[in-house]
Design an enzyme around this catalytic site. Structure first.
Site, mmCIF file in Angstrom:
data_model
loop_
_atom_site.group_PDB
_atom_site.id
_atom_site.type_symbol
_atom_site.label_atom_id
_atom_site.label_comp_id
_atom_site.label_asym_id
_atom_site.label_seq_id
_atom_site.Cartn_x
_atom_site.Cartn_y
_atom_site.Cartn_z
ATOM 1 N N TYR A 179 0.779 -1.054 0.105
ATOM 2 C CA TYR A 179 0.070 0.075 0.041
ATOM 3 C C TYR A 179 0.999 1.268 0.044
ATOM 4 O O TYR A 179 0.662 2.287 -0.772
ATOM 5 C CB TYR A 179 -0.780 0.111 1.083
ATOM 6 C CG TYR A 179 -1.794 1.228 1.409
ATOM 7 C CD1 TYR A 179 -2.724 1.668 0.522
ATOM 8 C CD2 TYR A 179 -1.388 2.204 2.253
ATOM 9 C CE1 TYR A 179 -3.469 2.789 0.557
ATOM 10 C CE2 TYR A 179 -2.105 3.443 2.602
ATOM 11 C CZ TYR A 179 -3.227 3.743 1.627
ATOM 12 O OH TYR A 179 -3.951 4.863 1.654
ATOM 13 N N GLU A 206 -11.222 4.230 4.890
ATOM 14 C CA GLU A 206 -10.627 5.044 5.918
ATOM 15 C C GLU A 206 -11.626 5.470 7.100
ATOM 16 O O GLU A 206 -11.188 5.386 8.501
ATOM 17 C CB GLU A 206 -10.235 6.551 5.317
ATOM 18 C CG GLU A 206 -9.029 6.598 4.546
ATOM 19 C CD GLU A 206 -7.622 6.154 5.230
ATOM 20 O OE1 GLU A 206 -7.670 6.233 6.572
ATOM 21 O OE2 GLU A 206 -6.415 6.188 4.507
ATOM 22 N N TRP A 236 -4.815 0.420 10.778
ATOM 23 C CA TRP A 236 -4.812 0.357 8.773
ATOM 24 C C TRP A 236 -4.489 -0.932 8.632
ATOM 25 O O TRP A 236 -5.073 -1.387 7.666
ATOM 26 C CB TRP A 236 -3.994 1.367 8.441
ATOM 27 C CG TRP A 236 -3.885 1.603 7.107
ATOM 28 C CD1 TRP A 236 -3.035 1.477 6.033
ATOM 29 C CD2 TRP A 236 -5.188 1.940 6.250
ATOM 30 N NE1 TRP A 236 -3.581 1.587 4.774
ATOM 31 C CE2 TRP A 236 -5.058 1.862 4.729
ATOM 32 C CE3 TRP A 236 -6.677 2.237 6.563
ATOM 33 C CZ2 TRP A 236 -5.680 2.092 3.766
ATOM 34 C CZ3 TRP A 236 -7.506 2.617 5.627
ATOM 35 C CH2 TRP A 236 -7.226 2.500 4.249
#
Length: 196
Positions: free
Chosen positions: A17, A39, A47
């Site tokens: 990512y 998000e 995350w």
């Protein structure tokens, strides 16, 4: 010697990512909606947990097709909660539908969700020059403004901290540290050096 940001650690999904998506400017509304959803799902979590469930989210929400998501029923959302490896927070799942509906309204007004968002930065990413990750803010005046504006338009799970992470996710800001090979200035230098 140029290095990389340290926050992904040894997590392969986090590293991919960071290397391929984080802080890369995009105007793709479907991808932007995906990042908004993920998000928002992250709120209160890490995350890495969200990324580990990303594939399940993509399957559950038809690759974040905005029209599909806007038409989900309460039963559909309950089934997604029960049948897919998503975060089992019903209000977060319901926000996918309401946020998709809000995106459609914005698209009618501004032509695209991307146009609405990128006008906050005059359609140019903010390239920060942080020397350490400790300098990177959790939120800014701009993320606070975007948060307020989106909330007025009916969006959920769009607090100022979430919005700053979202701005990073879609490349409105480049928050790679300056020593990272993926910082804009280093990528540009690499392109020039390779003669592309």
């Amino acid at each position: 010697m140029k290095m990389e940001c340290s926050w992904p650690g040894d997590n392969q999904l986090m590293r991919m990512y960071h290397n391929e998506e984080w802080c890369v400017p995009t105007t793709d509304d479907q991808y932007i909606f995906e990042m908004l959803t993920l998000e928002g799902a992250q709120a209160g979590l890490s995350w890495s947990i969200v990324l580990s469930k990303r594939e399940a989210y993509q399957k559950a929400f038809h690759n974040f097709d905005i029209t599909f998501c806007s038409n989900l029923t309460d039963n559909d959302l309950t089934n997604i909660k029960e049948q897919y490896n998503v975060i089992k927070h019903i209000a977060k799942l319901q926000s996918v539908r309401s946020n998709a509906q809000a995106v459609i309204k914005i698209t009618k007004e501004f032509g695209s969700f991307s146009n609405f968002l990128w006008r906050y930065v005059d359609f140019e990413p903010i390239i920060n020059e942080w020397h350490s990750e400790g300098q990177i803010p959790a939120q800014t005046d701009l993320s606070n403004q975007i948060s307020k504006d989106l909330k007025k338009r009916g969006f959920k799970f769009v607090g100022p901290v979430t919005m700053y992470s979202f701005m990073q996710a879609i490349g409105m800001v480049d928050d790679h540290v300056t020593s990272c090979v993926y910082h804009t200035s280093n990528k540009e230098r690499k392109i020039k050096e390779n003669g592309f």
